[in-house]
Design a protein around this motif. Structure first.
Motif, PDB file in Angstrom:
ATOM      1  N   ASP A 273      -6.188  18.917  -6.864  1.00 19.69           N
ATOM      2  CA  ASP A 273      -7.592  18.567  -7.118  1.00 19.69           C
ATOM      3  C   ASP A 273      -7.867  17.077  -6.962  1.00 19.69           C
ATOM      4  OD1 ASP A 273      -8.129  21.244  -7.729  1.00 19.69           O
ATOM      5  OD2 ASP A 273      -7.523  20.950  -9.805  1.00 19.69           O
ATOM      6  N   TYR A 274      -7.688  16.587  -5.764  1.00 21.31           N
ATOM      7  CA  TYR A 274      -8.021  15.190  -5.479  1.00 21.31           C
ATOM      8  C   TYR A 274      -8.738  15.119  -4.132  1.00 21.31           C
ATOM      9  CZ  TYR A 274      -3.882  15.403  -2.444  1.00 21.31           C
ATOM     10  OH  TYR A 274      -2.967  15.759  -1.480  1.00 21.31           O
ATOM     11  N   GLN A 275      -9.533  14.080  -3.974  1.00 21.12           N
ATOM     12  CA  GLN A 275     -10.215  13.852  -2.715  1.00 21.12           C
ATOM     13  C   GLN A 275      -9.342  12.950  -1.850  1.00 21.12           C
ATOM     14  OE1 GLN A 275     -14.088  12.215  -3.559  1.00 21.12           O
ATOM     15  NE2 GLN A 275     -14.909  14.173  -4.233  1.00 21.12           N
ATOM     16  N   GLU A 276      -9.064  13.398  -0.644  1.00 20.34           N
ATOM     17  CA  GLU A 276      -8.139  12.667   0.211  1.00 20.34           C
ATOM     18  C   GLU A 276      -8.586  11.233   0.450  1.00 20.34           C
ATOM     19  OE1 GLU A 276      -7.391  14.793   3.807  1.00 20.34           O
ATOM     20  OE2 GLU A 276      -6.254  16.403   2.806  1.00 20.34           O
ATOM     21  N   GLU A 277      -9.881  11.026   0.679  1.00 23.41           N
ATOM     22  CA  GLU A 277     -10.362   9.672   0.961  1.00 23.41           C
ATOM     23  C   GLU A 277     -10.158   8.740  -0.225  1.00 23.41           C
ATOM     24  OE1 GLU A 277     -11.359   7.917   3.596  1.00 23.41           O
ATOM     25  OE2 GLU A 277     -10.590   9.666   4.661  1.00 23.41           O
ATOM     26  N   GLU A 278     -10.323   9.287  -1.415  1.00 28.64           N
ATOM     27  CA  GLU A 278     -10.132   8.456  -2.604  1.00 28.64           C
ATOM     28  C   GLU A 278      -8.666   8.073  -2.779  1.00 28.64           C
ATOM     29  OE1 GLU A 278     -11.654   8.266  -7.227  1.00 28.64           O
ATOM     30  OE2 GLU A 278     -11.223  10.234  -6.339  1.00 28.64           O
ATOM     31  N   VAL A 279      -7.776   9.044  -2.594  1.00 29.58           N
ATOM     32  CA  VAL A 279      -6.345   8.763  -2.700  1.00 29.58           C
ATOM     33  C   VAL A 279      -5.915   7.769  -1.617  1.00 29.58           C
ATOM     34  CG1 VAL A 279      -4.038   9.760  -2.506  1.00 29.58           C
ATOM     35  CG2 VAL A 279      -5.802  10.957  -3.804  1.00 29.58           C
ATOM     36  N   LEU A 280      -6.435   7.947  -0.404  1.00 29.46           N
ATOM     37  CA  LEU A 280      -6.125   7.006   0.675  1.00 29.46           C
ATOM     38  C   LEU A 280      -6.588   5.591   0.330  1.00 29.46           C
ATOM     39  CD1 LEU A 280      -6.914   9.090   3.892  1.00 29.46           C
ATOM     40  CD2 LEU A 280      -4.690   8.129   3.240  1.00 29.46           C
ATOM     41  N   ARG A 281      -7.724   5.487  -0.326  1.00 28.17           N
ATOM     42  CA  ARG A 281      -8.236   4.180  -0.732  1.00 28.17           C
ATOM     43  C   ARG A 281      -7.252   3.480  -1.668  1.00 28.17           C
ATOM     44  NH1 ARG A 281     -12.103   3.405  -4.937  1.00 28.17           N
ATOM     45  NH2 ARG A 281     -12.825   5.565  -4.691  1.00 28.17           N
ATOM     46  N   TYR A 282      -6.723   4.228  -2.617  1.00 28.13           N
ATOM     47  CA  TYR A 282      -5.768   3.649  -3.558  1.00 28.13           C
ATOM     48  C   TYR A 282      -4.460   3.283  -2.848  1.00 28.13           C
ATOM     49  CZ  TYR A 282      -8.488   4.504  -7.800  1.00 28.13           C
ATOM     50  OH  TYR A 282      -9.451   4.461  -8.785  1.00 28.13           O
ATOM     51  N   LEU A 283      -4.008   4.142  -1.952  1.00 29.34           N
ATOM     52  CA  LEU A 283      -2.779   3.847  -1.217  1.00 29.34           C
ATOM     53  C   LEU A 283      -2.933   2.587  -0.370  1.00 29.34           C
ATOM     54  CD1 LEU A 283      -1.700   7.430  -0.101  1.00 29.34           C
ATOM     55  CD2 LEU A 283      -0.380   5.897  -1.576  1.00 29.34           C
ATOM     56  N   ARG A 284      -4.098   2.421   0.253  1.00 33.82           N
ATOM     57  CA  ARG A 284      -4.328   1.236   1.073  1.00 33.82           C
ATOM     58  C   ARG A 284      -4.345  -0.025   0.224  1.00 33.82           C
ATOM     59  NH1 ARG A 284      -8.960   4.613   4.026  1.00 33.82           N
ATOM     60  NH2 ARG A 284      -7.723   5.560   5.718  1.00 33.82           N
ATOM     61  N   VAL A 285      -4.892   0.086  -0.967  1.00 29.93           N
ATOM     62  CA  VAL A 285      -4.865  -1.059  -1.875  1.00 29.93           C
ATOM     63  C   VAL A 285      -3.419  -1.394  -2.259  1.00 29.93           C
ATOM     64  CG1 VAL A 285      -5.510  -1.885  -4.180  1.00 29.93           C
ATOM     65  CG2 VAL A 285      -7.188  -0.684  -2.773  1.00 29.93           C
ATOM     66  N   GLY A 286      -2.621  -0.353  -2.524  1.00 37.36           N
ATOM     67  CA  GLY A 286      -1.207  -0.573  -2.822  1.00 37.36           C
ATOM     68  C   GLY A 286      -0.497  -1.292  -1.695  1.00 37.36           C
ATOM     69  N   LEU A 287      -0.792  -0.893  -0.460  1.00 30.96           N
ATOM     70  CA  LEU A 287      -0.191  -1.550   0.704  1.00 30.96           C
ATOM     71  C   LEU A 287      -0.684  -2.992   0.826  1.00 30.96           C
ATOM     72  CD1 LEU A 287      -0.259   1.225   3.456  1.00 30.96           C
ATOM     73  CD2 LEU A 287       1.695   0.406   2.138  1.00 30.96           C
ATOM     74  N   ALA A 288      -1.965  -3.206   0.582  1.00 28.79           N
ATOM     75  CA  ALA A 288      -2.502  -4.566   0.651  1.00 28.79           C
ATOM     76  C   ALA A 288      -1.770  -5.481  -0.318  1.00 28.79           C
ATOM     77  CB  ALA A 288      -3.996  -4.558   0.343  1.00 28.79           C
ATOM     78  N   CYS A 289      -1.428  -4.944  -1.478  1.00 24.29           N
ATOM     79  CA  CYS A 289      -0.735  -5.737  -2.498  1.00 24.29           C
ATOM     80  C   CYS A 289       0.717  -6.025  -2.131  1.00 24.29           C
ATOM     81  CB  CYS A 289      -0.780  -5.012  -3.835  1.00 24.29           C
ATOM     82  SG  CYS A 289      -2.428  -4.897  -4.574  1.00 24.29           S
ATOM     83  N   THR A 290       1.324  -5.191  -1.289  1.00 24.76           N
ATOM     84  CA  THR A 290       2.744  -5.363  -0.962  1.00 24.76           C
ATOM     85  C   THR A 290       2.970  -6.008   0.398  1.00 24.76           C
ATOM     86  OG1 THR A 290       2.872  -3.091  -0.093  1.00 24.76           O
ATOM     87  CG2 THR A 290       3.467  -3.429  -2.414  1.00 24.76           C
ATOM     88  N   ALA A 305     -12.025  -4.624  -7.801  1.00 25.48           N
ATOM     89  CA  ALA A 305     -13.211  -4.296  -7.004  1.00 25.48           C
ATOM     90  C   ALA A 305     -12.884  -3.293  -5.907  1.00 25.48           C
ATOM     91  CB  ALA A 305     -13.786  -5.573  -6.393  1.00 25.48           C
ATOM     92  N   LEU A 306     -11.721  -3.457  -5.257  1.00 26.95           N
ATOM     93  CA  LEU A 306     -11.341  -2.554  -4.169  1.00 26.95           C
ATOM     94  C   LEU A 306     -11.076  -1.137  -4.671  1.00 26.95           C
ATOM     95  CD1 LEU A 306      -8.915  -4.916  -2.210  1.00 26.95           C
ATOM     96  CD2 LEU A 306     -11.130  -4.078  -1.414  1.00 26.95           C
ATOM     97  N   LEU A 307     -10.546  -1.020  -5.880  1.00 27.84           N
ATOM     98  CA  LEU A 307     -10.292   0.306  -6.438  1.00 27.84           C
ATOM     99  C   LEU A 307     -11.585   0.984  -6.876  1.00 27.84           C
ATOM    100  CD1 LEU A 307      -7.107  -0.313  -8.627  1.00 27.84           C
ATOM    101  CD2 LEU A 307      -7.226   0.802  -6.393  1.00 27.84           C
ATOM    102  N   SER A 308     -12.634   0.203  -6.979  1.00 26.36           N
ATOM    103  CA  SER A 308     -13.908   0.732  -7.461  1.00 26.36           C
ATOM    104  C   SER A 308     -14.865   1.100  -6.350  1.00 26.36           C
ATOM    105  CB  SER A 308     -14.576  -0.295  -8.392  1.00 26.36           C
ATOM    106  OG  SER A 308     -13.715  -0.620  -9.460  1.00 26.36           O
ATOM    107  N   ARG A 309     -14.501   0.782  -5.108  1.00 28.71           N
ATOM    108  CA  ARG A 309     -15.375   1.132  -3.998  1.00 28.71           C
ATOM    109  C   ARG A 309     -14.520   1.412  -2.762  1.00 28.71           C
ATOM    110  NH1 ARG A 309     -16.241  -4.592  -4.247  1.00 28.71           N
ATOM    111  NH2 ARG A 309     -15.467  -5.642  -2.391  1.00 28.71           N
ATOM    112  N   PRO A 310     -15.046   2.104  -1.765  1.00 29.76           N
ATOM    113  CA  PRO A 310     -14.281   2.402  -0.551  1.00 29.76           C
ATOM    114  C   PRO A 310     -13.788   1.134   0.131  1.00 29.76           C
ATOM    115  CG  PRO A 310     -16.253   3.734  -0.636  1.00 29.76           C
ATOM    116  CD  PRO A 310     -16.373   2.738  -1.755  1.00 29.76           C
TER     117      PRO A 310
END
Length: 324
Positions: A273-290, A305-310
Motif C-alpha cells: 500500500d504505497y504510491q510508487e512516485e512517493e517512494v521514488l521521491r524518498y529514494l531520490r532524496v536518499g541518493l541526493a544525500c549520499t 522541503a524535498l520530502l514534502s513535495r515532488p
C-alpha cells in the motif's frame, strides 16, 4: 552552557563546577539503582561504545532510560560532558529529551525519557523477522521526523550541532513510532564561521561520509550522508550492517539501480500500500544525500522541503556514484 573542553575532571565537585545545573535535574545513584532493580539484565535496553542503557521505573510508574557510562574511561568522561553540553538545551519534538544526570562518586549516568519502541534498528530487525509490519506511512514519517530533528540541530540550534553518529540504532521510536534522535556523545558544536572541522574519525562504518572517513574533514554534510543511508535502510528494510562487507553495498546498489532505471527494486518486498512516485521521491532524496561530493548534497533544511513535495529530475544529479 559552559563546559571546559578537554578537562579531565574526576570528582563530583569537578563536574558540579562544569554543569549549569539549572537546566538539569541531579539524580542520586541510589534512586536510579532502585528504579532499575539494581541494573538488572532484564532491564538492559542496549549497549554503546562507552556505556550501557537500562530501563528504569520511578515510584509513580514513569519509565526512563539510564545511560551508565564507564567511569574509568577518559573517552567515556569526554562523552558524558559532550552529551550534556550538546543536548541539554536542545528542545525539539524529534530529539530525545535529557531529563538529568547522576554525578555521584565515580558514577556518571545520563537519564533520558523512555521510548517504548526501542530503536529504528530494532524495528528493522523485527520487520525482517516478520514480527512487525512497518507500513509506508510509518516509514515516511520516520524519514521526515528524523530530517526535521537534524535540520533543527544544523540550522536552528545555537550553536549549530553536528551529530556525527546518525544511524538506525540512534533513532529511537516512541509508542506511535515517532522518531527521536538520541546518543549525542560524539556530537560537535559547530562554530558559525567554520567551513569544516578537522577531527579524528568516529562513527559507524557504512554511515560515514567519504570525505570524513578519508580526510577527517567534518561538516554538516557528513550527517546528511548518514541520513541518506538511513533513508535507504528504511525503504529497503535492510540494515546497512548486512551489506557492508558485500560486493553490493546498500548505497552502491541504490546508485546502480538508479542508473539502470530500476530504483523501485530497492523497495522492501514486504511493504504494501504505497504510491510508487512517493517512494521514488524518498529514494531520490536518499541518493541526493549520499553523493560523493559534500557540496552536491542538500542541506537538511532542503531535505525536509524535498520530502514534502515532488522532486524534479533537476534537483540533483547522479554524476558521482558514492564510493564503497
Amino acid at each position: 552552557m559552559a563546559l571546559l573542553r578537554g578537562c579531565l575532571c574526576r570528582s563530583e565537585e569537578d563536574f558540579r563546577g562544569l554543569l549549569n545545573l539549572e537546566n538539569l535535574r541531579l539524580f542520586s545513584y541510589k534512586e536510579i539503582r532502585a528504579a532499575t532493580n539494581n541494573f538488572d539484565r532484564s532491564n538492559k535496553l542496549g549497549r554503546g561504545g562507552f556505556g550501557t542503557v537500562y530501563k528504569g521505573v520511578w515510584g509513580d510508574g514513569t519509565a526512563f532510560a539510564a545511560k551508565v557510562l564507564c567511569s574509568e574511561s577518559e573517552q567515556g568522561i569526554k562523552e558524558f560532558l559532550a552529551e550534556i553540553e550538546s543536548i541539554s538545551e536542545a528542545k525539539h519534538a524529534n530529539l530525545v529529551r535529557l531529563l538529568g544526570c547522576c554525578i555521584q562518586r565515580k558514577n556518571r549516568i545520563l537519564v533520558y525519557e523512555y521510548l517504548e519502541n526501542n530503536s529504528l534498528d530494532h524495528a528493522l530487525q523485527l520487520q525482517a523477522n516478520g514480527a512487525t509490519r512497518l507500513t509506508w506511512s510509518t516509514r515516511a514519517d520516520i524519514c521526515v521526523g528524523t530530517a526535521k530533528g537534524l535540520s533543527y540541530l544544523h540550522e536552528e540550534h545555537e550553536p549549530n550541532i553536528v551529530h556525527r553518529d546518525i544511524k538506525a540504532s540512534n533513532v529511537l521510536l516512541d509508542r506511535d513510532y515517532r522518531p527521536k534522535i538520541g546518543d549525542f556523545g560524539l556530537a560537535k558544536l559547530f562554530p558559525d564561521n567554520a567551513t569544516h572541522i578537522s577531527t579524528g574519525v568516529v562513527g559507524t562504518c557504512g554511515y560515514l561520509a567519504p570525505e570524513y572517513f578519508v580526510h577527517g574533514q567534518l561538516t554538516k554534510k557528513a550527517d546528511v550522508y548518514s541520513f541518506g543511508v538511513l533513508v535507504l535502510e528504511i525503504i529497503s528494510g535492510r540494515r546497512i550492517s548486512q551489506t557492508i562487507h558485500s560486493d553490493m553495498f546498500l548505497v552502491r546498489e541504490a546508485w546502480v539501480l538508479y542508473q539502470q532505471g530500476s530504483l523501485l527494486d530497492m523497495v522492501d518486498a514486504r511493504m504494501e500500500d504505497y504510491q510508487e512516485e512517493e517512494v521514488l521521491r524518498y529514494l531520490r532524496v536518499g541518493l541526493a544525500c549520499t553523493q560523493a561530493a559534500p557540496s552536491s548534497r542538500p542541506t537538511m533544511g532542503q531535505v525536509v522541503a524535498l520530502l514534502s513535495r515532488p522532486v524534479c529530475s533537476a534537483s540533483f544529479t547522479c554524476s558521482e556514484v558514492a564510493p564503497r
